[in-house]
Structures are given as C-alpha cells and as structure tokens.
Motif scaffolding. Structure first.
Motif, PDB file in Angstrom:
ATOM      1  N   LEU A 167     -12.290 -56.444 -39.728  1.00  0.00           N
ATOM      2  CA  LEU A 167     -13.531 -55.759 -40.069  1.00  0.00           C
ATOM      3  C   LEU A 167     -14.654 -56.302 -39.182  1.00  0.00           C
ATOM      4  N   ASP A 168     -15.654 -55.462 -38.955  1.00  0.00           N
ATOM      5  CA  ASP A 168     -16.806 -55.862 -38.151  1.00  0.00           C
ATOM      6  C   ASP A 168     -17.847 -56.485 -39.083  1.00  0.00           C
ATOM      7  N   LEU A 169     -18.135 -57.752 -38.864  1.00  0.00           N
ATOM      8  CA  LEU A 169     -19.090 -58.468 -39.710  1.00  0.00           C
ATOM      9  C   LEU A 169     -20.486 -57.861 -39.657  1.00  0.00           C
ATOM     10  N   LEU A 205      -8.537 -57.450 -64.030  1.00  0.00           N
ATOM     11  CA  LEU A 205      -9.888 -57.509 -63.486  1.00  0.00           C
ATOM     12  C   LEU A 205      -9.807 -57.762 -61.972  1.00  0.00           C
ATOM     13  N   PRO A 206     -10.250 -56.813 -61.144  1.00  0.00           N
ATOM     14  CA  PRO A 206     -10.159 -57.000 -59.698  1.00  0.00           C
ATOM     15  C   PRO A 206     -11.017 -58.172 -59.220  1.00  0.00           C
ATOM     16  N   LEU A 207     -10.380 -59.077 -58.491  1.00  0.00           N
ATOM     17  CA  LEU A 207     -11.039 -60.270 -57.960  1.00  0.00           C
ATOM     18  C   LEU A 207     -10.948 -60.253 -56.445  1.00  0.00           C
ATOM     19  N   LEU A 208     -11.998 -60.692 -55.778  1.00  0.00           N
ATOM     20  CA  LEU A 208     -11.981 -60.818 -54.331  1.00  0.00           C
ATOM     21  C   LEU A 208     -12.813 -62.027 -53.948  1.00  0.00           C
ATOM     22  N   GLY A 209     -12.153 -62.997 -53.322  1.00  0.00           N
ATOM     23  CA  GLY A 209     -12.869 -64.159 -52.827  1.00  0.00           C
ATOM     24  C   GLY A 209     -13.564 -63.839 -51.517  1.00  0.00           C
ATOM     25  N   ILE A 210     -14.713 -64.453 -51.314  1.00  0.00           N
ATOM     26  CA  ILE A 210     -15.430 -64.372 -50.044  1.00  0.00           C
ATOM     27  C   ILE A 210     -15.363 -65.784 -49.477  1.00  0.00           C
ATOM     28  N   ASP A 243     -17.673 -50.104 -47.659  1.00  0.00           N
ATOM     29  CA  ASP A 243     -16.537 -49.206 -47.922  1.00  0.00           C
ATOM     30  C   ASP A 243     -15.293 -50.003 -48.294  1.00  0.00           C
ATOM     31  N   TRP A 244     -14.997 -51.048 -47.530  1.00  0.00           N
ATOM     32  CA  TRP A 244     -13.785 -51.844 -47.751  1.00  0.00           C
ATOM     33  C   TRP A 244     -13.819 -52.526 -49.121  1.00  0.00           C
ATOM     34  N   ILE A 245     -14.967 -53.110 -49.450  1.00  0.00           N
ATOM     35  CA  ILE A 245     -15.079 -53.806 -50.739  1.00  0.00           C
ATOM     36  C   ILE A 245     -15.103 -52.808 -51.893  1.00  0.00           C
ATOM     37  N   ALA A 303      -8.282 -59.839 -45.232  1.00  0.00           N
ATOM     38  CA  ALA A 303      -9.065 -59.249 -44.149  1.00  0.00           C
ATOM     39  C   ALA A 303      -9.988 -60.317 -43.592  1.00  0.00           C
ATOM     40  N   VAL A 304     -10.354 -60.141 -42.327  1.00  0.00           N
ATOM     41  CA  VAL A 304     -11.322 -61.028 -41.686  1.00  0.00           C
ATOM     42  C   VAL A 304     -12.430 -60.157 -41.117  1.00  0.00           C
ATOM     43  N   ALA A 305     -13.661 -60.478 -41.494  1.00  0.00           N
ATOM     44  CA  ALA A 305     -14.836 -59.824 -40.918  1.00  0.00           C
ATOM     45  C   ALA A 305     -15.433 -60.797 -39.911  1.00  0.00           C
ATOM     46  N   SER A 306     -15.509 -60.352 -38.666  1.00  0.00           N
ATOM     47  CA  SER A 306     -16.001 -61.220 -37.594  1.00  0.00           C
ATOM     48  C   SER A 306     -16.905 -60.421 -36.670  1.00  0.00           C
TER      49      SER A 306
END
Length: 193
Positions: A161-163, A13-18, A171-173, A145-148
């Motif tokens: 990534l551009d926040l 199961l793909p997981l991604l923390g924010i 797209d990235w997610i 990755a870092v969105a800022s």
C-alpha cells in the motif's frame, strides 16, 4: 511472539494492528483515517499502547481520590464523555485480550490496535525507509500489508500500500471487517531474498 489469552480462531470482533517503529507516524495516520472511516459509517475503536506510566486523572479530583483509595476500576462519566481508570500494578504489561473485552459491549465494527506489535494479531505495517529501521514483515507472519512511501520487496501474500495515499489506505482498512474471518491466522513464513 507475545503469549496471550487472545484467541482469534473464533473471534468475531475484527481486529487490525497498526505496527511501526517509533517516528513512523502511526498516530498522525490514524488521525487522518478515523474521520474518513466514520464517514463510511464504520464505528472504529482504537486501543493505544503506552510505553510509560500515564494518568488521565488529576490529583485532588474526586475520581483520583477514589481511585487512590482503592476503586478498581474507577469510572467517571458526564454527558459528554466517560473514562475508566484502573490500577494494574501486578501486570508486567497491558493485556490486549482484557482490553478487547472492555470494548466488546460497545459493539465496534473494527478495533484498530496501535502498538502491541509483538502480539499475535493481523497487522498493517507502516514503513518509512528514511528511519533506517528494518521491515517487520519478514519476521512477523501476522503482517498482512505494508504501507510505505518507497517500493519494497515483500514476502508473498503481503499486500503493498502507498503510505501517502490516504484514500487507498481508507479503502483497505474499511474493507478489513469483511476480510476478517479469512485473516485470523498467520501467513506462512518465508526467508528474505
């Protein structure tokens, strides 16, 4: 890092923390992302950590009375929605592995995890320099990755990534489930320049 029963080496199961400091806009960003991900036919579940006691039930309602009487869990359902409530007085904090198991039968394409930033799982860090908080990517090998909204010096193998570019973030997610099998381990740590 948090010790847990969460094992990613064979997790399908793909997981991604924010991950972000309070005030960065995690929930606001998710509100913008979720409809866009749904438009791409992705079924996305969200696990949200709360740092305080909360109750989705109301005193006096049958479900509240039954939960107070000892139902564990208490599942209430209607045509429009369902909610499961369970007392967990013996836990110091919520157990992410258990919460993921609750979602597994629903077969989401992706699980986004808001909060739980100390848990060992791949993360997208949201960073706003104006908050004056340190960048987590230098200390957490799970940040991919870092969105800022400003340019940052980042560790090698951490994407920028551009926040403020919601389409690029979408797209990235949206691509994350396809990258999941390669991203289930922490990246090598390096020191901040």
């Amino acid at each position: 890092m948090m010790q847990s029963s969460l094992r990613l080496d064979d997790e399908r199961l793909p997981l991604l923390g924010i991950a972000a400091w309070s005030g960065t806009g995690k929930t606001t960003l998710l509100e913008s992302l979720l409809p866009r991900l749904r438009q791409r036919d992705l079924k996305v579940a969200v696990i949200k950590h709360a740092h305080h006691a909360f109750d989705v039930d109301q005193p006096g309602k049958d479900s509240h009375r039954l939960r107070q009487a000892g139902a564990t869990p208490m599942l209430v359902a209607s045509r429009a929605r369902m909610a499961m409530m369970m007392e967990t007085p013996d836990q110091e904090d919520a157990d992410l592995a258990t919460l993921i198991e609750c979602l597994r039968p629903l077969a989401p394409d992706l699980v986004l995890v808001e909060g739980f930033k100390a848990w060992p799982l791949p993360k997208l860090e949201l960073h706003r320099e104006a908050l004056g908080k340190p960048l987590m990517a230098w200390e957490d090998p799970w940040i991919r990755a870092v969105a800022s909204n400003t340019e940052l010096a980042l560790p090698r193998d951490v994407e920028t990534l551009d926040l403020d570019d919601i389409e690029a973030l979408t797209d990235w997610i949206a691509a994350w489930p396809g990258r999941w099998s390669r991203m289930r381990t922490p990246r090598p740590m390096e020191t901040q320049p």
